[in-house]
Design a protein around this motif. Sequence first.
Motif, PDB file in Angstrom:
ATOM      1  N   SER A  99      -4.855  48.943 -25.380  1.00  0.00           N
ATOM      2  CA  SER A  99      -6.062  49.759 -25.519  1.00  0.00           C
ATOM      3  C   SER A  99      -5.760  51.225 -25.280  1.00  0.00           C
ATOM      4  O   SER A  99      -4.734  51.591 -24.693  1.00  0.00           O
ATOM      5  CB  SER A  99      -7.143  49.292 -24.526  1.00  0.00           C
ATOM      6  N   ALA A 100      -6.667  52.066 -25.759  1.00  0.00           N
ATOM      7  CA  ALA A 100      -6.712  53.494 -25.434  1.00  0.00           C
ATOM      8  C   ALA A 100      -8.149  53.809 -25.073  1.00  0.00           C
ATOM      9  O   ALA A 100      -9.074  53.189 -25.596  1.00  0.00           O
ATOM     10  CB  ALA A 100      -6.241  54.338 -26.610  1.00  0.00           C
ATOM     11  N   ASP A 101      -8.338  54.788 -24.169  1.00  0.00           N
ATOM     12  CA  ASP A 101      -9.675  55.033 -23.622  1.00  0.00           C
ATOM     13  C   ASP A 101      -9.876  56.537 -23.472  1.00  0.00           C
ATOM     14  O   ASP A 101      -9.240  57.174 -22.630  1.00  0.00           O
ATOM     15  CB  ASP A 101      -9.786  54.327 -22.271  1.00  0.00           C
ATOM     16  N   SER A 102     -10.759  57.097 -24.309  1.00  0.00           N
ATOM     17  CA  SER A 102     -10.991  58.547 -24.266  1.00  0.00           C
ATOM     18  C   SER A 102     -12.472  58.899 -24.294  1.00  0.00           C
ATOM     19  O   SER A 102     -12.827  60.062 -24.480  1.00  0.00           O
ATOM     20  CB  SER A 102     -10.295  59.213 -25.469  1.00  0.00           C
ATOM     21  N   ASP A 103     -13.356  57.891 -24.098  1.00  0.00           N
ATOM     22  CA  ASP A 103     -14.787  58.131 -24.289  1.00  0.00           C
ATOM     23  C   ASP A 103     -15.432  58.915 -23.158  1.00  0.00           C
ATOM     24  O   ASP A 103     -16.337  59.714 -23.392  1.00  0.00           O
ATOM     25  CB  ASP A 103     -15.530  56.809 -24.515  1.00  0.00           C
ATOM     26  N   ASP A 104     -14.985  58.712 -21.925  1.00  0.00           N
ATOM     27  CA  ASP A 104     -15.632  59.381 -20.791  1.00  0.00           C
ATOM     28  C   ASP A 104     -15.371  60.887 -20.772  1.00  0.00           C
ATOM     29  O   ASP A 104     -16.235  61.668 -20.363  1.00  0.00           O
ATOM     30  CB  ASP A 104     -15.176  58.761 -19.470  1.00  0.00           C
TER      31      ASP A 104
END
Length: 215
Positions: free
Chosen positions: A195-200
Amino acid sequence: MKNILTLVIAATLLSTSAVTAGQISFDKAWKEQKFSLFSKNKYSFKGASLGVQSDGSVSMAYRAIPESLWGSRSATWRWSVDQSVPATDLSKKGGDDRNLSLYVVFLPEADAQKLKGAGIRKLLSSDAARVLVYIWGGSHGRGKQLSSPYLGSRGKNVILRSAGTGSHSESVNLASDYKRAFGGTAGAVVGLAVSADSDDTNSAVRGAISNLSLN
């Protein structure tokens, strides 16, 4: 004849070992799991490598592991990041963006048989599941283990790289990391996810993972 049979059996065992300890292809076996209707990453499956683009978004690509690899106790891979999210506190829910994460899902053998072929949501909701999340991101030092704010006592974040760009090869001992995180002996390795997580932070990730192997 007895010696010939012995040699044949030994050769068969070596051949089986070679098959069951090998590279994980990024192919059609991988499925995307979105966490919200309007937020997802872009994945590029290219056999030996997986490209990931994340633009203010988060999602996960997951695949079940063949039963022949359930006994794996180490993993190796190479990953790269060309564009990075800011450094965040990965121990807190919300605001915990990271560049790339590799999830390794374990289940006791009996539970693994019952949940064979199950999707990632069902696996992660199982009380018997244990998850090691190897992470490139955050503001923590290499080797730091943090309780997952989403999985509670069933998941541990293992920091391999802090936020930033570059390209690195990794080699991890699943058995020892599992013992340190949860105690006891690791169960069957039944699933992997990236996964990659950049929403916050409403930022962006450009990264890739390649040459992923379980042994």
